[in-house]
Design a protein around this motif. Structure first.
Motif, mmCIF file in Angstrom:
data_model
loop_
_atom_site.group_PDB
_atom_site.id
_atom_site.type_symbol
_atom_site.label_atom_id
_atom_site.label_comp_id
_atom_site.label_asym_id
_atom_site.label_seq_id
_atom_site.Cartn_x
_atom_site.Cartn_y
_atom_site.Cartn_z
ATOM 1 N N ALA A 3 0.857 -1.187 0.000
ATOM 2 C CA ALA A 3 0.000 0.000 0.000
ATOM 3 C C ALA A 3 0.893 1.236 0.000
ATOM 4 N N PRO A 4 0.388 2.329 -0.565
ATOM 5 C CA PRO A 4 1.185 3.561 -0.571
ATOM 6 C C PRO A 4 1.507 4.042 0.849
ATOM 7 N N VAL A 5 2.622 4.735 0.973
ATOM 8 C CA VAL A 5 2.993 5.369 2.234
ATOM 9 C C VAL A 5 1.993 6.487 2.517
ATOM 10 N N VAL A 6 1.633 7.219 1.460
ATOM 11 C CA VAL A 6 0.678 8.315 1.558
ATOM 12 C C VAL A 6 0.051 8.518 0.183
ATOM 13 N N VAL A 7 -1.199 8.984 0.180
ATOM 14 C CA VAL A 7 -1.905 9.317 -1.057
ATOM 15 C C VAL A 7 -2.229 10.796 -1.013
ATOM 16 N N LEU A 8 -1.893 11.500 -2.093
ATOM 17 C CA LEU A 8 -2.166 12.928 -2.187
ATOM 18 C C LEU A 8 -3.351 13.177 -3.114
ATOM 19 N N VAL A 9 -4.316 13.984 -2.654
ATOM 20 C CA VAL A 9 -5.465 14.380 -3.460
ATOM 21 C C VAL A 9 -5.575 15.894 -3.408
ATOM 22 N N GLY A 28 12.915 8.032 0.385
ATOM 23 C CA GLY A 28 13.620 6.974 -0.338
ATOM 24 C C GLY A 28 12.687 5.947 -0.967
ATOM 25 N N VAL A 29 11.546 6.419 -1.438
ATOM 26 C CA VAL A 29 10.574 5.545 -2.108
ATOM 27 C C VAL A 29 10.245 6.142 -3.479
ATOM 28 N N ALA A 30 9.455 5.441 -4.249
ATOM 29 C CA ALA A 30 9.068 5.928 -5.577
ATOM 30 C C ALA A 30 7.814 6.794 -5.492
ATOM 31 N N ALA A 31 7.729 7.762 -6.388
ATOM 32 C CA ALA A 31 6.518 8.566 -6.548
ATOM 33 C C ALA A 31 5.773 8.033 -7.758
ATOM 34 N N ARG A 32 4.456 8.055 -7.664
ATOM 35 C CA ARG A 32 3.620 7.593 -8.776
ATOM 36 C C ARG A 32 2.445 8.536 -8.919
ATOM 37 N N ASP A 33 2.094 8.840 -10.164
ATOM 38 C CA ASP A 33 1.003 9.755 -10.473
ATOM 39 C C ASP A 33 0.007 9.006 -11.357
ATOM 40 N N THR A 34 -1.242 8.920 -10.924
ATOM 41 C CA THR A 34 -2.217 8.146 -11.698
ATOM 42 C C THR A 34 -2.524 8.784 -13.053
ATOM 43 N N ASP A 35 -2.368 10.100 -13.179
ATOM 44 C CA ASP A 35 -2.550 10.721 -14.499
ATOM 45 C C ASP A 35 -1.516 10.181 -15.481
ATOM 46 N N ALA A 36 -0.280 10.034 -15.030
ATOM 47 C CA ALA A 36 0.773 9.479 -15.890
ATOM 48 C C ALA A 36 0.468 8.026 -16.234
ATOM 49 N N ASP A 37 -0.054 7.273 -15.256
ATOM 50 C CA ASP A 37 -0.426 5.878 -15.507
ATOM 51 C C ASP A 37 -1.489 5.793 -16.602
ATOM 52 N N VAL A 38 -2.477 6.673 -16.539
ATOM 53 C CA VAL A 38 -3.555 6.687 -17.542
ATOM 54 C C VAL A 38 -2.982 6.967 -18.923
ATOM 55 N N LEU A 67 -7.128 2.144 -8.550
ATOM 56 C CA LEU A 67 -7.279 0.854 -7.871
ATOM 57 C C LEU A 67 -6.009 0.010 -7.984
ATOM 58 N N ARG A 68 -5.413 0.023 -9.172
ATOM 59 C CA ARG A 68 -4.171 -0.729 -9.381
ATOM 60 C C ARG A 68 -3.064 -0.168 -8.492
ATOM 61 N N ALA A 69 -2.918 1.156 -8.481
ATOM 62 C CA ALA A 69 -1.848 1.783 -7.700
ATOM 63 C C ALA A 69 -2.044 1.579 -6.192
ATOM 64 N N LEU A 70 -3.289 1.658 -5.721
ATOM 65 C CA LEU A 70 -3.540 1.441 -4.293
ATOM 66 C C LEU A 70 -3.159 0.022 -3.873
ATOM 67 N N GLY A 71 -3.253 -0.924 -4.804
ATOM 68 C CA GLY A 71 -2.950 -2.304 -4.479
ATOM 69 C C GLY A 71 -1.519 -2.723 -4.687
ATOM 70 N N GLU A 72 -0.747 -1.955 -5.474
ATOM 71 C CA GLU A 72 0.601 -2.422 -5.792
ATOM 72 C C GLU A 72 1.721 -1.422 -5.526
ATOM 73 N N HIS A 73 1.396 -0.156 -5.296
ATOM 74 C CA HIS A 73 2.447 0.861 -5.117
ATOM 75 C C HIS A 73 2.720 1.084 -3.635
ATOM 76 N N ASP A 74 3.988 1.035 -3.256
ATOM 77 C CA ASP A 74 4.335 1.218 -1.847
ATOM 78 C C ASP A 74 5.139 2.493 -1.605
ATOM 79 N N GLY A 75 4.953 3.475 -2.474
ATOM 80 C CA GLY A 75 5.616 4.761 -2.303
ATOM 81 C C GLY A 75 4.594 5.858 -2.083
ATOM 82 N N VAL A 76 4.839 7.013 -2.697
ATOM 83 C CA VAL A 76 3.940 8.156 -2.598
ATOM 84 C C VAL A 76 3.069 8.163 -3.848
ATOM 85 N N LEU A 77 1.763 8.270 -3.646
ATOM 86 C CA LEU A 77 0.818 8.217 -4.756
ATOM 87 C C LEU A 77 0.064 9.529 -4.876
#
Length: 186
Positions: A3-9, A28-38, A67-77
């Motif tokens: 699960a993400p360390v934190v989710v930003l909205v 020291g974790v990865a950042a992920r942006d769902t807009d980029a994923d789309v 939904l995919r990111a909440l289940g597989e990303h363990d960084g900042v979302l």
């Protein structure tokens, strides 16, 4: 389960992507942006998706990305500004929070969002009168941002490092409170 360390909205111009990168670097974790994923899944920009496929298609791709990111990303979302409008996404964020996850609402006023967003055509929901469109989006979305979030942080007149510091402190405080609750048996 990861699960993400934190989710930003938050709305366009609140600094979600920039603050996500700051936090990821700090922790020291990865950042992920769902807009980029789309955009990767669709093979085109969000603006092109809106024009060629319509907003409902974009929202479906966005929901899947969240939904995919909440289940597989363990960084900042960082979620796209409108992602929280989807009921399935709201339920997923509630479950994430109930499991100890932290959702941070990065709040911003129109006066501070305007220079950041630039109100350009890359943001399809801001076409026409961008300031009025942003204000209308925010009026509709604010109650949802507030409902799905654990913490609210204002980004007005603050740099990304300052915002990241406040988010970091909030996450640490909530983690400490959670540990104390577990230790006291409550």
């Amino acid at each position: 389960m990861r699960a993400p360390v934190v989710v930003l909205v938050g709305p366009p111009g609140s600094g979600k992507s920039t603050v996500a990168a700051q936090l990821a670097s700090r922790w020291g974790v990865a950042a992920r942006d769902t807009d980029a994923d789309v955009e990767v899944v669709a093979g085109k920009s969000i603006g092109e998706i809106f024009v060629e496929d319509g907003e409902p298609h974009f929202r479906a791709l966005e929901r899947d990305a969240v939904l995919r990111a909440l289940g597989e990303h363990d960084g900042v979302l960082a979620l796209g500004g409108g992602a929280v409008l989807d009921e399935v996404t709201q339920d997923a964020l509630a479950a994430y929070s109930a499991g100890g996850g932290v959702v941070v609402f990065l709040d911003v006023s129109l006066a501070h969002a305007a220079p950041r967003v630039g109100f350009n055509t890359a943001r399809p929901l801001l076409l026409g009168n961008p300031r009025a469109q942003w204000q209308a989006l925010m009026e509709a979305r604010r109650p949802v941002y507030e409902r799905v979030s654990t913490v609210r942080v204002s980004t007005d007149a603050r740099g990304p490092a300052q915002v990241a510091e406040e988010v970091d402190q909030a996450v640490r405080r909530l983690s400490a409170e959670s540990s104390q609750d577990e230790g006291s048996g409550s």
